[in-house]
Design a protein around this motif. Structure first.
Motif, PDB file in Angstrom:
ATOM      1  N   ILE A   9       0.890  -1.165   0.000  1.00 48.55           N
ATOM      2  CA  ILE A   9       0.000   0.000   0.000  1.00 48.55           C
ATOM      3  C   ILE A   9       0.923   1.208   0.000  1.00 48.55           C
ATOM      4  O   ILE A   9       1.722   1.415   0.915  1.00 48.55           O
ATOM      5  CB  ILE A   9      -0.960  -0.016   1.203  1.00 48.55           C
ATOM      6  N   LYS A  10       0.845   1.990  -1.076  1.00 46.32           N
ATOM      7  CA  LYS A  10       1.816   3.052  -1.353  1.00 46.32           C
ATOM      8  C   LYS A  10       1.529   4.305  -0.514  1.00 46.32           C
ATOM      9  O   LYS A  10       0.456   4.438   0.082  1.00 46.32           O
ATOM     10  CB  LYS A  10       1.797   3.358  -2.850  1.00 46.32           C
ATOM     11  N   PRO A  11       2.492   5.248  -0.494  1.00 44.04           N
ATOM     12  CA  PRO A  11       2.344   6.437   0.369  1.00 44.04           C
ATOM     13  C   PRO A  11       1.053   7.227   0.157  1.00 44.04           C
ATOM     14  O   PRO A  11       0.508   7.787   1.121  1.00 44.04           O
ATOM     15  CB  PRO A  11       3.568   7.291  -0.004  1.00 44.04           C
ATOM     16  N   PHE A  49      14.164  -2.478  -5.057  1.00 42.04           N
ATOM     17  CA  PHE A  49      12.888  -3.145  -5.285  1.00 42.04           C
ATOM     18  C   PHE A  49      12.434  -2.976  -6.733  1.00 42.04           C
ATOM     19  O   PHE A  49      11.918  -3.906  -7.352  1.00 42.04           O
ATOM     20  CB  PHE A  49      11.818  -2.597  -4.332  1.00 42.04           C
ATOM     21  N   TYR A  50      12.621  -1.775  -7.262  1.00 42.52           N
ATOM     22  CA  TYR A  50      12.168  -1.469  -8.622  1.00 42.52           C
ATOM     23  C   TYR A  50      13.307  -1.541  -9.646  1.00 42.52           C
ATOM     24  O   TYR A  50      13.220  -0.915 -10.707  1.00 42.52           O
ATOM     25  CB  TYR A  50      11.516  -0.085  -8.654  1.00 42.52           C
ATOM     26  N   ALA A  51      14.343  -2.312  -9.337  1.00 42.34           N
ATOM     27  CA  ALA A  51      15.530  -2.369 -10.208  1.00 42.34           C
ATOM     28  C   ALA A  51      15.198  -2.694 -11.670  1.00 42.34           C
ATOM     29  O   ALA A  51      15.854  -2.176 -12.575  1.00 42.34           O
ATOM     30  CB  ALA A  51      16.533  -3.383  -9.658  1.00 42.34           C
ATOM     31  N   SER A 109      -3.451   8.824 -10.238  1.00 42.08           N
ATOM     32  CA  SER A 109      -2.606   8.867 -11.429  1.00 42.08           C
ATOM     33  C   SER A 109      -1.776   7.604 -11.529  1.00 42.08           C
ATOM     34  O   SER A 109      -1.687   6.840 -10.565  1.00 42.08           O
ATOM     35  CB  SER A 109      -1.666  10.080 -11.373  1.00 42.08           C
ATOM     36  N   ILE A 110      -1.146   7.389 -12.676  1.00 48.67           N
ATOM     37  CA  ILE A 110      -0.317   6.202 -12.853  1.00 48.67           C
ATOM     38  C   ILE A 110       0.889   6.237 -11.908  1.00 48.67           C
ATOM     39  O   ILE A 110       1.413   5.201 -11.516  1.00 48.67           O
ATOM     40  CB  ILE A 110       0.110   6.030 -14.329  1.00 48.67           C
ATOM     41  N   ASP A 111       1.308   7.423 -11.522  1.00 51.96           N
ATOM     42  CA  ASP A 111       2.448   7.548 -10.602  1.00 51.96           C
ATOM     43  C   ASP A 111       2.021   7.276  -9.162  1.00 51.96           C
ATOM     44  O   ASP A 111       2.730   6.614  -8.413  1.00 51.96           O
ATOM     45  CB  ASP A 111       3.069   8.935 -10.708  1.00 51.96           C
TER      46      ASP A 111
HETATM   47  P1  CMP Z   1       3.904  -0.712  -9.816  1.00 56.37           P
HETATM   48  O1  CMP Z   1       3.033  -1.903 -10.006  1.00 56.37           O
HETATM   49  O2  CMP Z   1       4.288  -0.378  -8.426  1.00 56.37           O
HETATM   50  O3  CMP Z   1       5.246  -0.913 -10.676  1.00 56.37           O
HETATM   51  C1  CMP Z   1       5.978   0.177 -11.194  1.00 56.37           C
HETATM   52  C2  CMP Z   1       5.269   1.482 -11.034  1.00 56.37           C
HETATM   53  O4  CMP Z   1       5.745   2.525 -11.855  1.00 56.37           O
HETATM   54  C3  CMP Z   1       3.826   1.316 -11.418  1.00 56.37           C
HETATM   55  O5  CMP Z   1       3.160   0.552 -10.439  1.00 56.37           O
HETATM   56  C4  CMP Z   1       3.387   2.770 -11.584  1.00 56.37           C
HETATM   57  O6  CMP Z   1       2.959   3.330 -10.364  1.00 56.37           O
HETATM   58  C5  CMP Z   1       4.689   3.482 -11.978  1.00 56.37           C
HETATM   59  N1  CMP Z   1       4.642   3.996 -13.347  1.00 56.37           N
HETATM   60  C6  CMP Z   1       4.727   5.284 -13.709  1.00 56.37           C
HETATM   61  N2  CMP Z   1       4.663   5.417 -15.033  1.00 56.37           N
HETATM   62  C7  CMP Z   1       4.507   4.177 -15.550  1.00 56.37           C
HETATM   63  C8  CMP Z   1       4.357   3.650 -16.876  1.00 56.37           C
HETATM   64  N3  CMP Z   1       4.366   4.442 -17.956  1.00 56.37           N
HETATM   65  N4  CMP Z   1       4.218   2.310 -17.022  1.00 56.37           N
HETATM   66  C9  CMP Z   1       4.230   1.484 -15.938  1.00 56.37           C
HETATM   67  N5  CMP Z   1       4.360   1.933 -14.676  1.00 56.37           N
HETATM   68  C10 CMP Z   1       4.487   3.257 -14.466  1.00 56.37           C
END
Ligand code: CMP
Length: 142
Positions: A9-11, A49-51, A109-111
């Motif tokens: 669960i993100k910030p 984690f996100y490498a 948002s996607i971010d």
């Molecule tokens: P998550 O499943 O945590 O994995 C990587 C994260 O990068 C993703 O969720 C999104 O929150 C973020 N992200 C931002 N922009 C993109 C994008 N264009 N494609 C995929 N993930 C993105």
């Protein structure tokens, strides 16, 4: 088959005070929380984690966001847990997420998309081991 998956669960969702609402969705879907911790990730932890995303244009923003506040990290266990959790989360971009999914209801948002979930068995095993020792995971015996 009974599987385990890593959920974060993100910030943004922690700040919205919806940890309980999200946990409730996991439980109603038959997923059990078998390990959990709240923590604020260091930059090194988030980058590690996100490498796999290191070369992506969104990497730096993703890391900055993930360390911006506390996160709630859990291992979910249950029948088909990986796919089930992904169904509950909805599409990565909340604009594409089906109504009633976690991202449709809580993300903007996607971010800042409220939750992370492992995308397959290999990443699930890897991601769980990244945050939990095996003796920190308590399978339900009754
Ligand atoms: P998550 O499943 O945590 O994995 C990587 C994260 O990068 C993703 O969720 C999104 O929150 C973020 N992200 C931002 N922009 C993109 C994008 N264009 N494609 C995929 N993930 C993105």
């Amino acid at each position: 088959a009974v599987e385990r998956t890593l959920s974060i669960i993100k910030p943004d969702a922690v700040a919205k005070n919806v940890i309980g609402e999200i946990y409730s969705r996991f439980e109603k879907a038959g997923l059990r929380i078998v390990a959990a911790k709240m923590t604020q990730l260091s930059r090194e932890q988030a980058e590690g984690f996100y490498a796999v995303h290191r070369e992506r244009p969104f990497f730096n923003d993703l890391v900055s966001f993930m360390i911006s506040g506390p996160v709630m990290i859990q291992v979910l266990e249950g029948e088909n847990a990986i796919a089930k959790n992904r169904e509950l989360m909805g599409a990565t971009n909340p604009r594409d997420a089906a109504p009633g999914t976690i991202r449709a209801d809580f993300a903007v948002s996607i971010d800042e998309n409220a939750v992370h979930g492992s995308d397959g068995p290999e990443t699930a095993a890897q991601e769980i081991a990244y945050f939990f020792k095996s003796d920190e995971i308590r399978p339900r015996t009754r």
